[in-house]
Design a protein around this motif. Structure first.
Motif, mmCIF file in Angstrom:
data_model
loop_
_atom_site.group_PDB
_atom_site.id
_atom_site.type_symbol
_atom_site.label_atom_id
_atom_site.label_comp_id
_atom_site.label_asym_id
_atom_site.label_seq_id
_atom_site.Cartn_x
_atom_site.Cartn_y
_atom_site.Cartn_z
ATOM 1 N N LEU A 1 0.103 -3.561 -6.092
ATOM 2 C CA LEU A 1 0.569 -2.242 -5.655
ATOM 3 C C LEU A 1 -0.640 -1.306 -5.681
ATOM 4 N N ILE A 2 -0.967 -0.727 -4.543
ATOM 5 C CA ILE A 2 -2.178 0.107 -4.478
ATOM 6 C C ILE A 2 -1.847 1.484 -3.932
ATOM 7 N N ASP A 3 -2.514 2.496 -4.492
ATOM 8 C CA ASP A 3 -2.271 3.884 -4.076
ATOM 9 C C ASP A 3 -3.568 4.668 -4.313
ATOM 10 N N VAL A 4 -3.686 5.820 -3.668
ATOM 11 C CA VAL A 4 -4.848 6.679 -3.935
ATOM 12 C C VAL A 4 -4.731 7.399 -5.267
ATOM 13 N N VAL A 5 -3.521 7.608 -5.727
ATOM 14 C CA VAL A 5 -3.340 8.352 -6.984
ATOM 15 C C VAL A 5 -3.741 7.457 -8.157
ATOM 16 N N VAL B 1 4.081 -2.684 8.863
ATOM 17 C CA VAL B 1 3.921 -1.232 8.755
ATOM 18 C C VAL B 1 5.294 -0.593 8.533
ATOM 19 N N VAL B 2 5.335 0.387 7.634
ATOM 20 C CA VAL B 2 6.586 1.082 7.325
ATOM 21 C C VAL B 2 6.450 2.592 7.590
ATOM 22 N N THR B 3 5.229 3.076 7.492
ATOM 23 C CA THR B 3 4.961 4.512 7.624
ATOM 24 C C THR B 3 5.434 5.068 8.972
ATOM 25 N N ASN B 4 6.004 6.247 8.955
ATOM 26 C CA ASN B 4 6.466 6.920 10.175
ATOM 27 C C ASN B 4 5.389 7.806 10.793
ATOM 28 N N PRO B 5 5.466 8.119 12.073
ATOM 29 C CA PRO B 5 6.433 7.594 13.041
ATOM 30 C C PRO B 5 6.145 6.110 13.320
ATOM 31 N N VAL C 1 0.854 -1.187 0.000
ATOM 32 C CA VAL C 1 0.000 0.000 0.000
ATOM 33 C C VAL C 1 0.887 1.233 0.000
ATOM 34 N N GLY C 2 0.666 2.102 -0.987
ATOM 35 C CA GLY C 2 1.537 3.262 -1.188
ATOM 36 C C GLY C 2 2.534 2.902 -2.266
ATOM 37 N N ALA C 3 2.384 3.535 -3.428
ATOM 38 C CA ALA C 3 3.261 3.213 -4.566
ATOM 39 C C ALA C 3 4.304 4.305 -4.752
ATOM 40 N N GLY C 4 4.704 4.927 -3.651
ATOM 41 C CA GLY C 4 5.736 5.966 -3.705
ATOM 42 C C GLY C 4 7.122 5.340 -3.737
ATOM 43 N N ALA D 1 17.506 1.244 0.963
ATOM 44 C CA ALA D 1 17.743 0.362 2.116
ATOM 45 C C ALA D 1 16.446 0.050 2.865
ATOM 46 N N PRO D 2 15.517 1.026 2.990
ATOM 47 C CA PRO D 2 14.225 0.664 3.598
ATOM 48 C C PRO D 2 13.514 -0.448 2.819
ATOM 49 N N ALA D 3 13.515 -0.357 1.490
ATOM 50 C CA ALA D 3 12.837 -1.394 0.690
ATOM 51 C C ALA D 3 13.515 -2.752 0.870
ATOM 52 N N ASN E 1 -8.179 -0.086 -6.130
ATOM 53 C CA ASN E 1 -9.375 -0.724 -5.590
ATOM 54 C C ASN E 1 -8.986 -1.838 -4.598
ATOM 55 N N TYR E 2 -9.433 -1.702 -3.353
ATOM 56 C CA TYR E 2 -9.042 -2.675 -2.322
ATOM 57 C C TYR E 2 -9.537 -4.093 -2.581
ATOM 58 N N ALA E 3 -10.594 -4.244 -3.402
ATOM 59 C CA ALA E 3 -11.085 -5.602 -3.710
ATOM 60 C C ALA E 3 -9.966 -6.428 -4.361
ATOM 61 N N ASP F 1 6.903 14.585 13.534
ATOM 62 C CA ASP F 1 6.096 15.650 12.926
ATOM 63 C C ASP F 1 5.046 15.089 11.961
ATOM 64 N N LEU F 2 5.191 13.831 11.596
ATOM 65 C CA LEU F 2 4.288 13.233 10.610
ATOM 66 C C LEU F 2 3.054 12.613 11.271
ATOM 67 N N LEU F 3 3.017 12.680 12.604
ATOM 68 C CA LEU F 3 2.043 11.903 13.380
ATOM 69 C C LEU F 3 0.592 12.021 12.910
ATOM 70 N N ALA G 1 2.109 3.823 2.858
ATOM 71 C CA ALA G 1 1.405 5.062 2.487
ATOM 72 C C ALA G 1 1.579 6.122 3.560
ATOM 73 N N GLY G 2 1.672 7.359 3.115
ATOM 74 C CA GLY G 2 1.779 8.452 4.071
ATOM 75 C C GLY G 2 2.697 9.508 3.522
ATOM 76 N N ILE G 3 2.908 10.541 4.310
ATOM 77 C CA ILE G 3 3.867 11.561 3.872
ATOM 78 C C ILE G 3 5.235 11.248 4.493
ATOM 79 N N ALA G 4 6.282 11.666 3.788
ATOM 80 C CA ALA G 4 7.645 11.433 4.259
ATOM 81 C C ALA G 4 8.213 12.750 4.804
ATOM 82 N N SER H 1 -4.129 9.345 10.242
ATOM 83 C CA SER H 1 -5.424 9.214 9.577
ATOM 84 C C SER H 1 -5.292 8.402 8.289
ATOM 85 N N ILE H 2 -4.145 8.509 7.615
ATOM 86 C CA ILE H 2 -3.939 7.702 6.395
ATOM 87 C C ILE H 2 -3.872 6.209 6.756
ATOM 88 N N VAL H 3 -3.033 5.866 7.732
ATOM 89 C CA VAL H 3 -2.848 4.447 8.087
ATOM 90 C C VAL H 3 -4.144 3.856 8.661
HETATM 91 O O1 TXD Z 1 12.275 2.672 8.572
HETATM 92 C C1 TXD Z 1 11.176 3.023 8.212
HETATM 93 N N1 TXD Z 1 10.099 2.519 8.773
HETATM 94 C C2 TXD Z 1 11.034 4.014 7.134
HETATM 95 C C3 TXD Z 1 9.782 4.736 7.039
HETATM 96 C C4 TXD Z 1 12.032 4.207 6.155
HETATM 97 C C5 TXD Z 1 11.807 5.043 5.092
HETATM 98 C C6 TXD Z 1 10.555 5.769 4.901
HETATM 99 N N2 TXD Z 1 9.676 5.686 6.008
HETATM 100 C C7 TXD Z 1 8.328 6.253 5.898
HETATM 101 O O2 TXD Z 1 7.610 5.563 4.878
HETATM 102 C C8 TXD Z 1 8.250 7.696 5.476
HETATM 103 O O3 TXD Z 1 8.511 8.541 6.560
HETATM 104 C C9 TXD Z 1 6.823 7.778 5.010
HETATM 105 O O4 TXD Z 1 5.953 7.923 6.112
HETATM 106 C C10 TXD Z 1 6.584 6.410 4.364
HETATM 107 C C11 TXD Z 1 6.625 6.414 2.836
HETATM 108 O O5 TXD Z 1 7.799 6.993 2.380
HETATM 109 P P1 TXD Z 1 8.025 7.243 0.806
HETATM 110 O O6 TXD Z 1 9.371 7.818 0.659
HETATM 111 O O7 TXD Z 1 7.638 6.036 0.041
HETATM 112 O O8 TXD Z 1 6.939 8.391 0.541
HETATM 113 P P2 TXD Z 1 6.240 8.775 -0.853
HETATM 114 O O9 TXD Z 1 7.176 8.528 -1.986
HETATM 115 O O10 TXD Z 1 5.671 10.129 -0.645
HETATM 116 O O11 TXD Z 1 5.060 7.717 -1.015
HETATM 117 C C12 TXD Z 1 3.928 7.698 -0.218
HETATM 118 C C13 TXD Z 1 2.789 7.214 -1.079
HETATM 119 C C14 TXD Z 1 2.391 8.197 -2.204
HETATM 120 O O12 TXD Z 1 2.431 7.546 -3.461
HETATM 121 C C15 TXD Z 1 0.952 8.582 -1.826
HETATM 122 O O13 TXD Z 1 0.127 8.825 -2.965
HETATM 123 C C16 TXD Z 1 0.510 7.351 -1.053
HETATM 124 O O14 TXD Z 1 1.635 7.021 -0.264
HETATM 125 N N3 TXD Z 1 -0.672 7.554 -0.229
HETATM 126 C C17 TXD Z 1 -1.637 6.622 -0.120
HETATM 127 N N4 TXD Z 1 -1.776 5.412 -0.677
HETATM 128 C C18 TXD Z 1 -2.890 4.711 -0.376
HETATM 129 N N5 TXD Z 1 -3.848 5.170 0.462
HETATM 130 C C19 TXD Z 1 -3.743 6.382 1.052
HETATM 131 N N6 TXD Z 1 -4.696 6.810 1.879
HETATM 132 C C20 TXD Z 1 -2.591 7.168 0.757
HETATM 133 N N7 TXD Z 1 -2.173 8.403 1.141
HETATM 134 C C21 TXD Z 1 -0.986 8.628 0.535
#
Ligand code: TXD
Length: 310
Positions: free
Chosen positions: A32-36, A118-122, A9-12, A229-231, A65-67, A91-93, A79-82, A98-100
Motif C-alpha cells: 500500500l503506497i501513498d504520498v502521506v 485504474v480507479v481514479t476519476n474521471p 496506490v493511494g491509501a485513502g 462497493a468500489p473496493a 517508496n516506489y522501489a 471536475d476532478l480532471l 490516488a487522487g482527489i474525490a 497530474s497525480i495519475v
Molecule cells: O468507480 C470508480 N472508478 C470510483 C472512483 C469509485 C469510487 C471512487 N472513485 C475515485 O477514486 C474518486 O473519485 C477518487 O478520484 C479516487 C480515490 O477515492 P478515495 O475515496 O479513496 O479518496 P481519498 O480517500 O481522498 O484517497 C486518495 C488518496 C489519499 O490518501 C492521498 O494522500 C493519495 O490518494 N494521493 C496519492 N498517493 C500516491 N501518490 C500521489 N501522487 C497521491 N496523491 C494523492
C-alpha cells in the motif's frame, strides 16, 4: 510457490478498503503506497494485526517508496482527489491527471509486466492517460467502473423485486459518468430479463437512480465518495486477473472499433485474465442502447480532448 503481489496506490478510503479485501481473501500480498508519510505504513500494520483474528496468511506492507512495489503482478491506482457534494467526476480532471500521470512514470519501470487497474476519476479519461503515459500494451491497462455501476444496478433491482441479489445479473456499459448506460435487456433475475419483471416506468426510475448512484452517496457522506462497493468491484477485477479466470466483467477497456469506438477507452464487457483484457465481448444492443452507448463514448472523447489542452 511464491505469492502474487498487488500494489495499491493511494491509501485513502478506496485504496485501503481494496487492500483489506485482497489480503483477507488471500489473493496476494499487498503493498500500500501513498504520498502521506506514515499513513500507509500505519494502515498496513493495523491490517496485519487483524490477521491474527481474521486468519489470513497473506501480508500487507505500507510504504512511500516506489522501489518497494517492484515485481507487482497487478497495480491498482486509487490516488487522487474525490468528489465533494455538487461536483461532477469531470471536475476532478486536471488535478487527478497530474497525480495519475506522475504515478505511472514512477511505478511502471519497477513492474513492467503488471496489469494496471485504474480507479481514479474521471475514470475513462484517467485510464486512457495511464495507458498513454505507460507505453505498455493497452490490454494491460484497464479501468474499474462497470463492475461498480452494475453492482449498484443489481442492488436496486433486487430491492425493487424483493428477490435475492444472488439471482440478479445486471449490466451497465459506457463511460463512468452521467451518461452511463444501464442495459435492461441483459439484466436478469435467474436468466429472466428484468423487462419481463418490472414495468418500463420503474425500470427507467431504477436506471436513473443507478446513473446517480455515486452522487447519491456523495450527497449523504458530504466529505467524500463511496468506497465499500468500489473496493469490492476492484477486488473482483484483481481476482479475475490473478486467477486467470476469463471472467466476463464490464470494464473500461481500450477499443479499436468495437461498439463504434476507436482508439480510446469505454466500458464494455470483457474477459479478464493474466494478460489483462483477453477478449472484448461484442454483444447485440437494441437501437436505443446502441445510441446511448455512442453518446456516452462521445462524452468520454470530449473529456479526453479537454485533457490535451491542459
Ligand atoms: O468507480 C470508480 N472508478 C470510483 C472512483 C469509485 C469510487 C471512487 N472513485 C475515485 O477514486 C474518486 O473519485 C477518487 O478520484 C479516487 C480515490 O477515492 P478515495 O475515496 O479513496 O479518496 P481519498 O480517500 O481522498 O484517497 C486518495 C488518496 C489519499 O490518501 C492521498 O494522500 C493519495 O490518494 N494521493 C496519492 N498517493 C500516491 N501518490 C500521489 N501522487 C497521491 N496523491 C494523492
Amino acid at each position: 510457490m511464491s505469492r502474487k503481489k498487488v500494489t495499491v496506490v493511494g491509501a485513502g478510503f478506496v485504496g485501503a478498503t481494496t487492500a483489506q479485501r485482497i489480503v483477507e481473501k488471500q489473493l496476494a500480498d499487498v503493498v500500500l503506497i501513498d504520498v502521506v508519510e506514515g499513513m500507509p505504513q500505519g494502515k498496513a500494520l493495523d491490517m496485519m494485526q487483524s490477521a491474527a483474528v481474521e486468519g489470513f496468511d497473506t501480508e500487507i506492507t505500507g510504504t512511500n517508496n516506489y522501489a518497494d512495489t517492484a515485481g507487482s503482478d497487478v497495480i491498482v491506482i486509487t490516488a487522487g482527489i474525490a468528489r465533494k457534494p455538487g461536483m461532477s467526476r469531470d471536475d476532478l480532471l486536471t488535478t487527478n491527471a497530474s497525480i495519475v500521470g506522475g504515478i505511472i512514470e514512477q511505478i511502471v519501470p519497477h513492474s513492467p509486466n503488471a496489469v494496471v487497474i485504474v480507479v481514479t476519476n474521471p475514470l475513462d479519461v484517467m485510464t486512457y492517460l495511464a495507458w498513454k503515459k505507460s507505453g505498455i500494451d493497452p490490454k494491460r491497462v484497464i479501468g474499474m467502473a462497470g463492475v461498480l455501476d452494475s453492482a449498484r444496478y443489481a442492488c436496486f433491482i433486487a430491492q425493487e423485486l424483493n428477490c435475492s441479489i444472488k439471482d440478479v445479473r445486471a449490466m451497465v456499459l459506457g463511460g463512468h459518468g452521467d451518461s452511463m448506460v444501464p442495459v435492461p435487456d441483459y439484466s436478469t433475475v435467474n436468466g429472466v430479463p428484468i423487462t419481463q419483471l418490472i414495468s418500463a416506468e420503474r425500470i427507467e426510475a431504477i436506471n436513473t437512480r443507478t446513473r446517480n448512484g455515486g452522487a447519491e452517496i456523495v450527497a449523504l457522506l458530504k466529505t467524500g465518495s463511496a468506497y465499500y462497493a468500489p473496493a469490492s468491484s476492484v477486488t473482483a477485477m484483481v481476482e479475475a486477473v490473478l486467477l486467470n479466470s476469463n471472467r466476463i466483467l464490464p470494464v473500461c477497456a481500450y477499443l479499436t472499433g468495437e461498439y463504434g469506438v476507436d482508439d480510446f477507452y469505454c466500458g464494455v464487457p470483457a474477459a479478464l485474465g493474466t494478460t489483462g483484457v483477453q477478449k472484448i465481448i461484442e454483444i447485440k444492443l437494441n437501437d436505443e442502447d446502441k445510441q446511448a452507448l455512442q453518446r456516452s463514448a462521445s462524452d468520454v472523447l470530449a473529456l479526453i480532448n479537454k485533457l490535451s489542452l491542459v
